[in-house]
Design a protein around this motif. Structure first.
Motif, PDB file in Angstrom:
ATOM      1  N   SER A  67      -2.776  -7.551   5.858  1.00 52.01           N
ATOM      2  CA  SER A  67      -1.801  -7.314   4.786  1.00 52.01           C
ATOM      3  C   SER A  67      -1.911  -8.362   3.686  1.00 52.01           C
ATOM      4  O   SER A  67      -1.758  -8.054   2.499  1.00 52.01           O
ATOM      5  N   ASN A  71      -2.767  -7.414  -0.138  1.00 52.59           N
ATOM      6  CA  ASN A  71      -1.858  -7.784  -1.218  1.00 52.59           C
ATOM      7  C   ASN A  71      -2.513  -8.729  -2.221  1.00 52.59           C
ATOM      8  O   ASN A  71      -2.188  -8.714  -3.412  1.00 52.59           O
ATOM      9  N   VAL A  75      -4.606  -3.006  -3.089  1.00 54.06           N
ATOM     10  CA  VAL A  75      -5.011  -2.089  -2.032  1.00 54.06           C
ATOM     11  C   VAL A  75      -6.268  -1.296  -2.397  1.00 54.06           C
ATOM     12  O   VAL A  75      -7.118  -1.004  -1.544  1.00 54.06           O
ATOM     13  N   THR A 122      -2.890   2.246   3.870  1.00 51.39           N
ATOM     14  CA  THR A 122      -1.986   1.703   2.860  1.00 51.39           C
ATOM     15  C   THR A 122      -2.225   2.379   1.519  1.00 51.39           C
ATOM     16  O   THR A 122      -1.278   2.688   0.779  1.00 51.39           O
ATOM     17  N   GLU A 126       0.540   4.423  -0.757  1.00 51.32           N
ATOM     18  CA  GLU A 126       0.890   4.082  -2.137  1.00 51.32           C
ATOM     19  C   GLU A 126       0.696   5.268  -3.077  1.00 51.32           C
ATOM     20  O   GLU A 126       1.500   5.490  -3.988  1.00 51.32           O
ATOM     21  N   ALA A 190      -0.239  -2.070  -4.627  1.00 46.23           N
ATOM     22  CA  ALA A 190       1.014  -1.703  -3.961  1.00 46.23           C
ATOM     23  C   ALA A 190       2.189  -1.915  -4.902  1.00 46.23           C
ATOM     24  O   ALA A 190       2.248  -2.917  -5.630  1.00 46.23           O
ATOM     25  N   GLY A 318       4.819   2.674   6.339  1.00 42.85           N
ATOM     26  CA  GLY A 318       4.558   2.216   4.979  1.00 42.85           C
ATOM     27  C   GLY A 318       5.755   2.335   4.068  1.00 42.85           C
ATOM     28  O   GLY A 318       5.682   1.965   2.885  1.00 42.85           O
ATOM     29  N   ASP A 324       6.743  -4.679   3.082  1.00 36.55           N
ATOM     30  CA  ASP A 324       5.708  -4.088   2.228  1.00 36.55           C
ATOM     31  C   ASP A 324       4.820  -3.173   3.055  1.00 36.55           C
ATOM     32  O   ASP A 324       4.670  -3.334   4.268  1.00 36.55           O
ATOM     33  N   SER A 325       4.226  -2.182   2.384  1.00 33.40           N
ATOM     34  CA  SER A 325       3.519  -1.104   3.084  1.00 33.40           C
ATOM     35  C   SER A 325       2.369  -1.616   3.939  1.00 33.40           C
ATOM     36  O   SER A 325       2.139  -1.131   5.047  1.00 33.40           O
TER      37      SER A 325
END
Length: 381
Positions: A67, A71, A75, A122, A126, A190, A318, A324-325
């Motif tokens: 993640s 981030n 993504v 992810t 999004e 994201a 997600g 956060d996703s």
């Protein structure tokens, strides 16, 4: 079928779907040559098991930091870079000269596939948020389709006669398609969220999702590994029917994933997880009947039921408020993958100490647990 129409009519949706297919094409092609690698390096089954554990270890190693990578890069970029890395690393396990380099190459290959897995899920989450469209289940259908393509590629083995060359051809062909498509998602980042500090209130829904993921993917792994033996030893199926359970399971799972998004859009993610659980439950009841044809039908219902559960878990994970996703999806992926690895092993111990029938009764109990957990999720909606 709306999600399939979206994917085939718009590159924005087809691009991530092809990443899903790509991952299983690479992984499936490697899996075809596992016996060849064992023979080439002159290793025994125990050594091979340790080497395959290194691949799993690589996957688990990347989950806690995935993640942060996603981030940091965005993504879209994380997905594209992981595609490139996985393309390269897919070649090395078939090129290594000895056992120790095999373990290292499988560890890195596992880490790359793990990052790709979390990035692509992810990414789809999004895009769904931005476009208000559901296509998560369909892209998981493309993952299943990738396995079919890899399986069909096995017919090239006699013509090519070289594992590394075979993988190289698959890598190049798949990568060419990705090169034509990656610009459709590389810019995606994201959406910012109001993150909340860690609390039991936030962790509870993730824990419930993790339980479902562990059980669902563990059950999938168990059916893949044990369905043939169950048909042979318990239902006394003719030899021609021994592989029919896995085939029925796979076909139904692919079909269910292509249909799942439309149903999810109508009834919601939590209800479709519950519906999938009920269908899988009916499947286990047919499997436990001891009749060959009923058991094969049961495995098909298992595939249909499980087909919609895992994609929906990623979709829900997600979208957990305050998380956060990428973090939510990493957690689901980690627990689910743990179940996929451990499920067949646990079932093996039960089968050895009691019987294979008792193993499937355990799976029946697991799907009841999923159904009960889904009811708790509904309360935490």
């Amino acid at each position: 079928m709306k999600s399939l129409q979206l994917i085939f009519s718009n590159r924005r949706y087809f691009a991530p779907a092809w990443v899903f297919a790509s991952l299983n094409i690479w992984f499936g092609t490697w899996a075809i040559y596992i016996p060849t690698v064992k023979e080439k390096l002159e290793i025994n089954k125990a050594d091979l098991g340790i080497a395959l554990f290194c691949l799993s270890l690589g996957v688990f190693t990347i989950f806690p930091i995935a993640s942060k990578i996603i981030n940091k890069l965005g993504v879209g970029r994380a997905t594209w870079y992981s595609v490139l890395l996985t393309s390269i690393m897919a070649l090395f396990p078939l090129l290594v000269p000895n056992y120790y380099t095999l373990m290292v190459s499988l560890f890195v290959f596992g880490a790359c596939t793990g990052l790709t897995d979390i990035s692509m899920n992810t990414l789809v989450t999004e895009i769904e948020k931005e476009d208000k469209e559901n296509f998560m289940s369909a892209v998981h259908g493309f993952f299943s389709l990738g396995g079919v393509i890899a399986g069909l590629g096995s017919f090239l083995i006699p013509m090519i006669g070289n594992p590394a060359l075979h993988m190289g051809i698959m890598v190049v062909l798949v990568l060419i398609v990705n090169l034509l498509l990656y610009r459709n998602y590389i810019h995606i980042v994201a959406a910012p969220i109001d993150k909340e500090p860690f609390s039991l209130k936030l962790f509870k829904p993730l824990l419930l999702l993790g339980i479902i993921g562990f059980v669902a993917m563990g059950s999938e792994g168990a059916i893949v590994d044990w369905s043939g033996l169950y048909l042979k030893e318990i239902t006394l199926a003719p030899e021609a029917f021994i592989g029919a359970g896995f085939l029925a399971f796979s076909v139904a799972m692919t079909l269910g994933r292509f249909l799942g998004d439309g149903i999810s859009a109508k009834i919601g993610s939590i209800k479709i997880v519950a519906l999938g659980s009920v269908i899988a439950l009916l499947g286990y009841l047919l499997v436990l009947s001891g009749n060959t044809l009923l058991a094969i039908t049961g495995f098909a219902l298992n595939g249909l039921g499980f087909s919609v559960i895992v994609p929906e878990l990623f979709r829900i994970g997600g979208n957990v408020k305050g998380v956060d996703s990428a973090q939510g999806i990493s957690f689901i992926a980690g627990t689910g993958y743990a179940g996929f690895l451990l499920g067949p092993v646990i079932l093996g111990f039960i089968a050895e100490s009691a019987s294979l029938t008792h193993s499937f009764y355990a799976l029946l109990g697991c799907i009841l647990l999923v159904l009960a957990t889904t009811l708790l999720l509904k309360k935490n909606k």
